[in-house]
Scaffold this motif. Structure first.
Motif, PDB file in Angstrom:
ATOM      1  N   PHE A  27       0.711  -1.142   0.121  1.00  0.00           N
ATOM      2  CA  PHE A  27      -0.321   0.173   0.499  1.00  0.00           C
ATOM      3  C   PHE A  27       0.884   0.817   0.350  1.00  0.00           C
ATOM      4  CE2 PHE A  27      -2.402   3.232   1.870  1.00  0.00           C
ATOM      5  CZ  PHE A  27      -4.194   2.793   0.927  1.00  0.00           C
ATOM      6  N   GLU A  28       2.130   1.295   0.967  1.00  0.00           N
ATOM      7  CA  GLU A  28       3.177   2.822   1.024  1.00  0.00           C
ATOM      8  C   GLU A  28       3.433   3.016  -0.684  1.00  0.00           C
ATOM      9  OE1 GLU A  28       5.234   2.210   4.704  1.00  0.00           O
ATOM     10  OE2 GLU A  28       4.082   2.166   5.259  1.00  0.00           O
ATOM     11  N   LYS A  29       3.886   1.648  -0.930  1.00  0.00           N
ATOM     12  CA  LYS A  29       4.396   1.759  -1.701  1.00  0.00           C
ATOM     13  C   LYS A  29       3.939   2.128  -3.514  1.00  0.00           C
ATOM     14  CE  LYS A  29       8.789   1.100  -1.095  1.00  0.00           C
ATOM     15  NZ  LYS A  29      10.165   1.889  -1.403  1.00  0.00           N
ATOM     16  N   LEU A  30       3.072   1.802  -3.256  1.00  0.00           N
ATOM     17  CA  LEU A  30       1.802   2.009  -4.303  1.00  0.00           C
ATOM     18  C   LEU A  30       1.754   3.863  -4.188  1.00  0.00           C
ATOM     19  CD1 LEU A  30      -0.273   1.852  -6.590  1.00  0.00           C
ATOM     20  CD2 LEU A  30      -2.339   1.434  -5.356  1.00  0.00           C
ATOM     21  N   ARG A  31       1.030   4.112  -2.974  1.00  0.00           N
ATOM     22  CA  ARG A  31       1.370   5.970  -2.682  1.00  0.00           C
ATOM     23  C   ARG A  31       2.534   6.323  -2.773  1.00  0.00           C
ATOM     24  NH1 ARG A  31      -4.225   6.432  -2.836  1.00  0.00           N
ATOM     25  NH2 ARG A  31      -5.404   6.176  -1.114  1.00  0.00           N
ATOM     26  N   GLU A  32       3.468   5.854  -3.023  1.00  0.00           N
ATOM     27  CA  GLU A  32       4.423   6.264  -3.614  1.00  0.00           C
ATOM     28  C   GLU A  32       5.376   6.150  -5.012  1.00  0.00           C
ATOM     29  OE1 GLU A  32       7.470   5.025  -0.375  1.00  0.00           O
ATOM     30  OE2 GLU A  32       8.530   4.553  -1.393  1.00  0.00           O
ATOM     31  N   ASP A  33       4.860   5.493  -5.151  1.00  0.00           N
ATOM     32  CA  ASP A  33       5.642   5.329  -6.910  1.00  0.00           C
ATOM     33  C   ASP A  33       4.639   5.273  -7.635  1.00  0.00           C
ATOM     34  OD1 ASP A  33       7.914   4.286  -5.384  1.00  0.00           O
ATOM     35  OD2 ASP A  33       7.773   2.680  -6.245  1.00  0.00           O
ATOM     36  N   HIS A  34       3.466   5.242  -7.019  1.00  0.00           N
ATOM     37  CA  HIS A  34       1.935   5.068  -8.589  1.00  0.00           C
ATOM     38  C   HIS A  34       2.104   4.840  -8.935  1.00  0.00           C
ATOM     39  CE1 HIS A  34       2.108   9.216  -5.949  1.00  0.00           C
ATOM     40  NE2 HIS A  34       3.157   9.806  -5.892  1.00  0.00           N
ATOM     41  N   HIS A  35       2.668   3.177  -8.549  1.00  0.00           N
ATOM     42  CA  HIS A  35       3.103   2.060  -9.568  1.00  0.00           C
ATOM     43  C   HIS A  35       2.700   0.515  -8.167  1.00  0.00           C
ATOM     44  CE1 HIS A  35       4.468  -0.896 -12.522  1.00  0.00           C
ATOM     45  NE2 HIS A  35       3.315  -0.154 -13.777  1.00  0.00           N
ATOM     46  N   LEU A  36       2.308  -0.136  -8.785  1.00  0.00           N
ATOM     47  CA  LEU A  36       2.993  -1.862  -8.718  1.00  0.00           C
ATOM     48  C   LEU A  36       3.273  -2.731  -9.768  1.00  0.00           C
ATOM     49  CD1 LEU A  36       0.445  -1.985  -5.354  1.00  0.00           C
ATOM     50  CD2 LEU A  36       3.367  -1.639  -4.957  1.00  0.00           C
ATOM     51  N   LYS A  37       4.197  -4.028  -9.259  1.00  0.00           N
ATOM     52  CA  LYS A  37       4.108  -4.764 -10.460  1.00  0.00           C
ATOM     53  C   LYS A  37       3.253  -5.648 -10.932  1.00  0.00           C
ATOM     54  CE  LYS A  37       8.299  -5.006 -11.984  1.00  0.00           C
ATOM     55  NZ  LYS A  37      10.011  -5.666 -12.537  1.00  0.00           N
ATOM     56  N   HIS A  38       3.082  -6.650 -11.333  1.00  0.00           N
ATOM     57  CA  HIS A  38       1.892  -7.075 -11.394  1.00  0.00           C
ATOM     58  C   HIS A  38       1.981  -7.985 -10.623  1.00  0.00           C
ATOM     59  CE1 HIS A  38      -0.832 -10.385 -13.028  1.00  0.00           C
ATOM     60  NE2 HIS A  38      -0.243 -11.584 -12.825  1.00  0.00           N
ATOM     61  N   GLY A  39       2.926  -8.807  -9.554  1.00  0.00           N
ATOM     62  CA  GLY A  39       2.197  -9.656  -8.540  1.00  0.00           C
ATOM     63  C   GLY A  39       1.969  -8.777  -7.266  1.00  0.00           C
ATOM     64  N   GLY A  40       2.491  -7.392  -7.414  1.00  0.00           N
ATOM     65  CA  GLY A  40       1.811  -6.529  -5.995  1.00  0.00           C
ATOM     66  C   GLY A  40       0.661  -6.300  -6.531  1.00  0.00           C
ATOM     67  N   ARG A  41      -0.028  -6.403  -7.669  1.00  0.00           N
ATOM     68  CA  ARG A  41      -1.496  -6.162  -7.991  1.00  0.00           C
ATOM     69  C   ARG A  41      -2.445  -6.600  -7.531  1.00  0.00           C
ATOM     70  NH1 ARG A  41       0.906  -4.222 -13.211  1.00  0.00           N
ATOM     71  NH2 ARG A  41      -0.288  -5.355 -14.025  1.00  0.00           N
ATOM     72  N   MET A  42      -2.142  -8.084  -7.903  1.00  0.00           N
ATOM     73  CA  MET A  42      -2.558  -9.288  -7.656  1.00  0.00           C
ATOM     74  C   MET A  42      -2.766  -9.491  -5.861  1.00  0.00           C
ATOM     75  SD  MET A  42      -3.793 -10.819 -10.177  1.00  0.00           S
ATOM     76  CE  MET A  42      -3.886 -11.865  -9.737  1.00  0.00           C
ATOM     77  N   GLN A  43      -1.327  -9.234  -5.367  1.00  0.00           N
ATOM     78  CA  GLN A  43      -1.351  -9.559  -4.029  1.00  0.00           C
ATOM     79  C   GLN A  43      -2.002  -8.500  -3.318  1.00  0.00           C
ATOM     80  OE1 GLN A  43       2.028 -10.889  -2.385  1.00  0.00           O
ATOM     81  NE2 GLN A  43       2.064  -9.200  -0.438  1.00  0.00           N
ATOM     82  N   LEU A  44      -1.587  -7.520  -3.671  1.00  0.00           N
ATOM     83  CA  LEU A  44      -2.639  -6.843  -2.742  1.00  0.00           C
ATOM     84  C   LEU A  44      -4.157  -6.526  -2.742  1.00  0.00           C
ATOM     85  CD1 LEU A  44      -3.069  -3.335  -1.036  1.00  0.00           C
ATOM     86  CD2 LEU A  44      -2.315  -2.278  -2.513  1.00  0.00           C
ATOM     87  N   GLY A  45      -3.965  -5.956  -4.303  1.00  0.00           N
ATOM     88  CA  GLY A  45      -5.693  -6.480  -4.737  1.00  0.00           C
ATOM     89  C   GLY A  45      -6.502  -6.661  -5.035  1.00  0.00           C
ATOM     90  N   LEU A  46      -6.086  -9.038  -4.807  1.00  0.00           N
ATOM     91  CA  LEU A  46      -6.793  -9.548  -4.236  1.00  0.00           C
ATOM     92  C   LEU A  46      -8.106  -9.329  -2.649  1.00  0.00           C
ATOM     93  CD1 LEU A  46      -5.966 -12.737  -6.260  1.00  0.00           C
ATOM     94  CD2 LEU A  46      -8.245 -11.211  -6.273  1.00  0.00           C
ATOM     95  N   PHE A  47      -6.364  -8.904  -2.053  1.00  0.00           N
ATOM     96  CA  PHE A  47      -6.810  -8.293  -0.205  1.00  0.00           C
ATOM     97  C   PHE A  47      -7.729  -7.616  -0.361  1.00  0.00           C
ATOM     98  CE2 PHE A  47      -5.906  -5.486   2.976  1.00  0.00           C
ATOM     99  CZ  PHE A  47      -5.621  -6.549   4.395  1.00  0.00           C
ATOM    100  N   LEU A  48      -7.543  -6.477  -0.881  1.00  0.00           N
ATOM    101  CA  LEU A  48      -8.392  -5.277  -0.632  1.00  0.00           C
ATOM    102  C   LEU A  48      -9.539  -5.757  -0.402  1.00  0.00           C
ATOM    103  CD1 LEU A  48      -6.485  -2.687  -2.492  1.00  0.00           C
ATOM    104  CD2 LEU A  48      -6.482  -2.793   0.368  1.00  0.00           C
ATOM    105  N   LYS A  49     -10.166  -6.442  -2.196  1.00  0.00           N
ATOM    106  CA  LYS A  49     -11.217  -7.163  -2.135  1.00  0.00           C
ATOM    107  C   LYS A  49     -11.856  -7.999  -1.554  1.00  0.00           C
ATOM    108  CE  LYS A  49     -13.267 -10.961  -5.154  1.00  0.00           C
ATOM    109  NZ  LYS A  49     -12.946 -11.806  -6.279  1.00  0.00           N
ATOM    110  N   GLY A  50     -10.982  -8.673  -0.276  1.00  0.00           N
ATOM    111  CA  GLY A  50     -11.261  -9.443   0.638  1.00  0.00           C
ATOM    112  C   GLY A  50     -12.089  -8.883   1.555  1.00  0.00           C
ATOM    113  N   VAL A  51     -11.198  -7.514   1.969  1.00  0.00           N
ATOM    114  CA  VAL A  51     -11.561  -6.571   2.954  1.00  0.00           C
ATOM    115  C   VAL A  51     -13.029  -6.033   2.510  1.00  0.00           C
ATOM    116  CG1 VAL A  51      -9.166  -6.413   4.344  1.00  0.00           C
ATOM    117  CG2 VAL A  51     -10.299  -4.469   2.822  1.00  0.00           C
TER     118      VAL A  51
END
Ligand code: SF4
Length: 189
Positions: A27-51
């Motif tokens: 989450f912090e890296k996304l806010r900082e870099d305004h980007h995440l590579k595929h593995g990060g988008r999957m891991q964080l994206g599915l977590f956020l869907k889960g919450v």
């Protein structure tokens, strides 16, 4: 979920109060870099869907960040599909489930990746710094590092949870969304 679904206006505060370290980091890296590579988008994206982040909010959230880096047009063209896909709205329309700790721990993040489990994949210095930002005392930190040295990453995460919330977590942490739910139980009780 039995907890109020997470909304965009609360997401920064909730990330600090209730996300496990793996998700705080993404989450912090996304806010900082305004980007995440595929593995990060999957891991964080599915977590956020889960919450409980709704698809429209998820699209707005990722779009706001990626637009700062690649522009909104490129986001809509190249990245929006993946988010709708995670929500089962594209492709095979599978409703993908958030990753459990075991899957995250056994992943192999490469250079420039921010997914994975910090207890497993961070250098010792980076892990200590991150734990310090979570408010661990030096005693608490040594207990966590001891589990890390013995490759008990989920136990290290469980000890972090116990130190952060000042309560025992006898079931142990085995899923980032479980960490989130256990923490919400405590914060909302
Ligand atoms: Fe995330 Fe699980 Fe690692 Fe904790 S043990 S940081 S919840 S992957």
């Amino acid at each position: 979920s039995e907890y109020a679904d997470i909304s965009l206006k609360d997401i920064d505060q909730v990330s600090k109060s209730s996300f496990p370290l793996c998700m705080r980091h993404l989450f912090e890296k996304l806010r900082e870099d305004h980007h995440l590579k595929h593995g990060g988008r999957m891991q964080l994206g599915l977590f956020l869907k889960g919450v409980g982040l709704k698809l429209d909010d998820a699209l707005a959230f990722w779009r706001a960040e990626f637009s700062k880096k690649v522009g909104s047009e490129r986001f809509d063209k190249e990245y929006a599909y993946g988010i709708r896909h995670n929500y089962g709205k594209e492709g095979k329309r599978t409703d993908y489930t958030p990753y459990a700790c075991q899957k995250i721990i056994s992943s192999a993040p490469g250079v420039g990746d921010h997914h994975g489990c910090p207890y497993r994949h961070f250098s010792e210095d980076n892990l200590r710094a991150a734990l310090g930002r979570m408010g661990l005392s030096s005693r608490g930190m040594e207990d966590v590092m001891d589990k890390v040295r013995n490759k008990h990453y989920q136990l290290a995460c469980t000890l972090t949870f116990e130190a952060v919330y000042g309560t025992s977590c006898d079931v142990g942490i085995n899923h980032p969304n479980q960490y989130f739910e256990e923490s919400q139980k405590i914060l909302k009780s």
